[in-house]
Design a protein around this motif. Structure first.
Motif: not given
Length: 822
Positions: A413-414, A419-430, A581-584, A613-615
């Motif tokens: 899901f990383g 890029l830019e990503a919403s932390c919450m949208k990314t978490i929602g997918n997870f 600090p970021d989605a990952n 910021w981080l892979s």
């Protein structure tokens, strides 16, 4: 005369005075009772024995079976406990035992009046549910003596029901949460019935008022049922209760409006027959509702049963003292005879009171012919379930039911770095995958903010569980949305303590509504971990989003990060605070928290698109460490810095990165090290928290002597408190939320709270100049210029009503990127 009237019990109205339409709400007296003569005799003896023990627990330190006249030496030096609610609790407990034995019911008891510990402990001792967990409390003279003499005394049980009480999943010290806890406990427990006693004092609380709606979130096809028992005894500590002043018609109208079927149990002359019949009726209604749902023909808006139990406050205790009522008044709430240690009159009243239960008929004296000295007589044990695992004090749901989640690998899901990503949208997918992998052991409880917080991907695989909505009913659903933080918190507690795992996402500003509930729960968890028989439970997981840093559109009222401080104040073994600090990093943190046990986890993040910021691999290493140097934003990978810049939180870390880029452009001679802290607990002095860095690791990361500029998401005093005890804290400056904000622009929020890139950069120039002569020559000029840029941006925002173009473009460190590519 008026004062005496206030003190008298409030008798229920004559049934004949009720309209015909309301007669069905009452259990008819005279015939049709379901309890046999043998059961009735056993129930009454059980109640007498439990009431005797409960009263003795409050008063006696010796002569526990009343084998001689009481003396002052037999009375405890400090009288602690609450008698008033005990007889009612004993009544309910005895009848639950009877019905469990008769029907093989799977039942738990949740007790709202937690101060009624003497009642519950006495019943546990009688059914022999104490000794399996607490060996000294054997069902004999030695165990009874310890129970009575050590209650509310050092080395014994405390005066409130707590985690040390077998069968307990709710403490009840802070009133209002029993009902929501009960509803949480039955979710995904289809065979379980939780009887929940709600005191009429507790019923006055806001959390209880909303929790009455909890059954509307229970799908009877997949979950169990709650049987609320409203114990109306008319008084709290020194005043009448609201429910105690309501007549039957008013209570029936209230609970009918909520959607319940109501039964009033109040015939004191036949109270056992009345309650036995009412309980069987209630279980019959529950069975009917569940059978319909599980056979594919669910009842639309099923009306679940509720029992209104009216008994006098302090029933069976002293009647009057010094011309004032005790039984049936507030004076029985705590210790009815407060001077029994020194007053001959009160000592004789205590003698008469305890003697009225005839303990010589209830307990064996001596050990001849196979009898156990001090044990309860056989007759009163007949209602106790033969199957020990069915007893209310030994149900495994209360202490050994943990089902770990199958947490999927988060790496797929990383998001690609840069890029830019919403932390919450990314978490929602997870979380969507978490729900798929755990269809009956994971739920999300949210105060109607799931879509607003951009977690709505979960609706791809589940729905909202709201049984009174025609589009949602009879469809199950892993999402409970109710605009009551109290109810969400209570349900999570019940769901978690009975073995499952939950998530509580909400707006940051309003999580403080459940501050004290969270603290109460943490105390329960602390005590549970200190027993050797309570097993692990899942962590309670809070997800703060819609934070103050991006609440500029809702204004000042929606800006409040104080819940962080509430968690920081908890016992260090329980508290965890993460600011990824970021989605990952958020993916890594969420996966960790869902696997963790016995903690209070708080995750704070942004729902707006932000820089990645981080892979995924870098994010995982960073989260394991809790903090790390971000080489890409530092000068020469952060080696030999003049100043250290620290970001703790999503938006404020962006400002730190932007400040580093600003400094490279305007003051390239300044050597900057950039650090991000994602695990807040690493900052405390070594030994203060399991995650706290050693002094050596702290100095390696933050340097021994360079100034450290910290940009923090919450209130600065929180970080100051964490750092207290670390050497050289005077070299650290901390900025965070300053209680400044309004309906403005996102970057203006950074400016008015002094956490903007300009404030960070100017502070860095002044601090770095102390160690770098090249910088010191022009430090004042550069710092003034940087703050001039801040003023220009502020003027632009005020004039144009928006942030300058490019404000939130991800800073690019071309030289660092080139080095990394090499």
């Amino acid at each position: 005369m008026a004062a005496q009237c206030i003190d008298q019990p409030n008798p229920p109205p004559d049934p004949s005075q009720l309209p015909d339409s309301m007669l069905d709400y009452r259990v008819q007296t005279g015939t049709g009772y379901v309890i046999s003569a043998s059961e009735l005799d056993s129930v009454r003896k059980f109640r007498r024995a439990a009431n005797y023990i409960a009263a003795a627990m409050i008063f006696l330190k010796d002569n526990v079976l009343l084998e001689r006249q009481l003396t002052f030496d037999d009375v405890k030096p400090r009288l602690l406990g609450h008698w008033g609610t005990c007889p009612g609790l004993v009544l309910v407990y005895a009848h639950l035992n009877r019905i469990v034995k008769k029907t093989d019911l799977d039942a738990l008891l949740v007790v709202g009046p937690g101060h009624g510990a003497p009642a519950i402990l006495s019943c546990l001792w009688l059914e022999n549910s104490l000794a399996p967990f607490w060996q000294p409390y054997t069902r004999d003279r030695a165990g009874l003596t310890r129970l009575i003499t050590k209650f509310s005394a050092p080395g014994g049980f405390p005066s409130h029901i707590n985690a040390e009480t077998p069968g307990c999943i709710h403490e009840g010290g802070e009133l209002g949460y029993a009902l929501s806890v009960a509803f949480g406990a039955v979710m995904d427990n289809p065979q379980l019935v939780v009887a929940c006693v709600v005191g009429d004092g507790e019923a006055e609380t806001g959390p209880t008022a909303t929790a009455w709606h909890g059954f509307k979130y229970i799908d009877p096809a997949e979950s169990g049922a709650v049987l609320p028992i409203v114990h109306v005894n008319g008084f709290k500590i020194s005043e009448r209760t609201i429910y105690g002043c309501m007549d039957d018609k008013e209570l029936i109208a209230l609970f009918s409006g909520y959607g319940y079927q109501v039964r009033i149990v109040d015939d004191l002359g036949s109270i056992d027959q009345d309650l036995a019949t009412s309980m069987e009726w209630a279980l019959g209604e529950i069975s009917r509702i569940q059978h319909s749902a599980r056979s594919g023909s669910p009842i639309i808006k099923p009306r679940w049963p509720v029992l209104i139990l009216r008994t006098p406050k302090g029933w069976s205790g002293p009647k009057e003292l010094h011309g004032e009522f005790i039984e049936g008044s507030f004076r029985s709430h705590q210790v009815p005879l407060p001077e029994a240690k020194t007053s001959e009159e009160e000592l004789q009243m205590l003698q008469a009171w305890l003697s009225s239960y005839h303990p010589e008929e209830l307990f064996t004296i001596g050990s001849g012919e196979g009898a156990v000295d001090g044990a309860p007589v056989t007759d009163l044990l007949k209602i106790i379930p033969d199957n020990k695992e069915k007893r209310l004090g030994t149900r495994k749901e209360a202490y050994a039911a943990f089902q770990p989640l199958d947490v999927p690998d988060w790496m797929p899901f990383g998001i690609e770095r840069g890029l830019e990503a919403s932390c919450m949208k990314t978490i929602g997918n997870f979380l969507r995958e978490v729900i798929k992998e755990n269809p009956s052991t994971f739920r999300i409880f949210s105060p109607d903010e799931l879509v607003s917080n951009k977690l709505d991907a979960v609706f791809d695989v589940t729905g909202r569980n709201f049984q009174w909505d025609v589009t949602s009913s009879a469809r199950g659903g892993r999402i409970i949305e109710i605009l009551s933080e109290h109810t969400c918190q209570g349900m999570i507690q019940g769901y978690t303590l009975t073995g499952r795992t939950a998530l509580f996402p909400t707006y940051e500003a309003f999580l403080g509504i459940v501050h004290t509930m969270m603290v109460q729960y943490s105390k329960f968890t602390k005590m549970a971990r200190e027993t050797d028989w309570r097993h692990d439970v899942g962590s309670v997981n809070y997800l703060e989003t819609s934070t103050w840093a991006r609440q500029e559109h809702n204004g000042f009222s929606h800006q409040n990060p104080s819940f962080i401080g509430a968690v920081l104040n908890l016992k260090a073994t329980l508290a965890r605070v993460y600011l990824p600090p970021d989605a990952n990093c958020f993916l890594s943190t969420m996966a960790h928290c869902l696997k963790a046990k016995n903690y209070i986890n708080l995750m704070v993040g942004s729902k707006q698109p932000t820089s990645v910021w981080l892979s995924p691999e870098e994010a995982d290493r960073h989260c394991v460490a809790g903090a790390s140097v971000w080489k890409f934003a530092s000068v020469d990978d952060g080696i030999d810095p003049d100043v250290v810049l620290v970001g703790i939180g999503t938006e404020v870390t962006f400002e730190v990165i932007a400040a580093a880029a600003l400094l490279r452009k305007h003051l390239p001679a300044l050597r900057v090290r950039v650090i991000n802290v994602t695990d807040l607990m690493i900052l405390g002095p070594h030994g203060s928290h399991p995650h706290a860095l050693s002094d050596e690791d702290f100095d390696t990361l933050f340097t021994k002597d360079r100034h450290v500029i910290i940009n923090y998401h919450g209130y600065p005093i929180e970080v100051k408190g964490l750092l207290f005890g670390r050497p050289g804290v005077d070299r650290m400056s901390i900025e965070g939320y300053r209680e400044e904000g309004t309906t403005t622009s996102p970057f203006d929020m950074m400016l008015c709270n002094h956490v903007s890139r300009y404030h960070v950069a100017a502070a860095a120039v002044r601090a770095g100049a102390l160690f770098n002569q090249k910088v010191s020559i022009e430090a004042h000029e550069k710092a003034s210029f940087i703050m001039h840029l801040a003023q220009k941006d502020r003027e632009y925002i005020q004039r144009d009503g928006r942030d300058p173009d490019g404000t939130f473009d991800t800073p690019v460190f071309e030289d660092a990127m080139k080095e990394q590519k090499k």
